[in-house]
Scaffold this motif. Structure first.
Motif, short mmCIF file in Angstrom:
data_model
loop_
_atom_site.label_atom_id
_atom_site.label_comp_id
_atom_site.label_asym_id
_atom_site.label_seq_id
_atom_site.Cartn_x
_atom_site.Cartn_y
_atom_site.Cartn_z
N GLN A 145 -6.39 3.12 4.09
CA GLN A 145 -6.12 1.69 4.14
C GLN A 145 -4.81 1.41 4.89
O GLN A 145 -4.71 0.47 5.69
N ILE A 182 -6.11 5.22 -0.14
CA ILE A 182 -4.89 4.44 0.14
C ILE A 182 -4.34 4.78 1.52
O ILE A 182 -3.94 3.91 2.28
N GLU A 230 1.94 1.85 -3.46
CA GLU A 230 0.81 2.40 -4.23
C GLU A 230 0.61 3.88 -3.90
O GLU A 230 0.32 4.70 -4.77
N LYS A 231 0.78 4.23 -2.62
CA LYS A 231 0.64 5.62 -2.20
C LYS A 231 1.64 6.50 -2.93
O LYS A 231 1.29 7.59 -3.42
N GLN A 283 0.82 -1.21 0.00
CA GLN A 283 0.00 0.00 0.00
C GLN A 283 0.86 1.27 0.00
O GLN A 283 0.50 2.28 -0.62
#
Length: 299
Positions: free
Chosen positions: A134, A131, A110-111, A107
């Protein structure tokens, strides 16, 4: 030769002494004693071995026997098995949390990617916020999981310490079932035999240090000023009817309290109301026996 008479326990004892043809008196007389230790059983059980005879010379720490320890050993083995079972319940925190950590790492990548996209207006801000939310959720989940696992491990550690303490107690009891001599000395008395049942505190044998004897004498207040700790004195012991043995003695203890003269003790002066007890250390050549009378001459 001048004859000295003393009242001892209601009877008259005559002590004769000649030294180089000169008549001399003794300053005090007393009885030889030794350091005696009564060895008792530290456990309960049948005496499986007991190699002790009166008159045996023993060294400090020498093993002379042991008690039955079968039940103690079996209990120790049971605790060892319980320790293995409890230890198997320990959690591997890093392995248990590896999947959550991996998801958090994914994650975070992805951030970073979405931050670049938002900067280039290639993605909307809501996707980046989702994100971040999460990641925050996963981190809280990881912290809760670690806390739960560590609490479980602390409980396991507590159970292990308790079992280890119980096992240490058993091992100490097993060690105490070994019968050893506490000092260098000679076995004076034996109170038990192999095959008998020993209970904790039962006397097994008595040992005494006959190499280092003490002559306990009593001196008057007038003599006290002529004595000090470490002072050398001459010690005399009867050898046959007429001969005397001479030994080197060292003042090892002087009582700081006066007491009434014991009836079985003589002093140089006629019986005094108050005297002081004195211990004279003497190296024994094997001739001196426990309870033998001796005399001292203050140099």
């Amino acid at each position: 030769m001048k004859k000295l008479s003393y009242i001892i326990g209601g009877t008259t004892a005559f002590l004769l002494f000649a030294c180089s043809g000169n008549n001399r008196q003794y300053d005090a007389s007393g009885v030889f004693e030794t350091t005696e230790v009564t060895v008792s059983a530290n456990g309960n059980g049948e005496i499986m071995r007991f190699d002790v005879k009166e008159g045996d010379l023993l060294k400090a720490g020498q093993v002379v026997g042991y008690l039955d320890t079968v039940q103690l050993y079996l209990k120790s083995m049971e605790l060892s098995g319980n320790l293995e079972v409890i230890n198997s319940r320990r959690y591997d925190v890093s392995r248990q949390t590896a999947s959550v950590k991996q998801e958090i790492a994914t994650q975070k990548r992805e951030k970073k990617r979405f931050e670049n996209l938002v900067k280039d207006d290639a993605a909307n801000r809501k996707q980046l916020d989702d994100i971040n939310a999460q990641i925050a959720f996963l981190e809280r989940q990881l912290a809760a999981q670690i806390e739960t696992l560590e609490n479980g491990n602390r409980g396991v550690d507590g159970q292990i310490r308790m079992l280890e303490a119980q096992k240490a107690q058993l091992e100490d009891q097993i060690d105490k079932c070994v019968i050893t001599s506490p000092i260098d000395g000679t076995v004076l008395s034996k109170y038990a035999e192999q095959g008998e049942l020993a209970t904790q505190g039962r006397s097994l044998f008595k040992i005494g240090d006959l190499n280092n004897m003490y002559l306990r004498v009593y001196i008057t207040a007038g003599q006290l000023s002529s004595l000090k700790l470490g002072q050398e004195v001459k010690v005399y012991v009867d050898e046959g009817e007429k001969d005397r043995r001479e030994y080197r003695g060292i003042i090892s203890w002087i009582s700081d309290k006066a007491e009434f003269t014991p009836k079985t003790i003589q002093t140089r002066d006629e019986r005094a109301n108050l005297v002081y007890a004195v211990k004279v250390a003497v190296k024994n050549d094997g001739f001196i026996k426990n309870g033998m009378y001796g005399d001292i001459k203050i140099n």
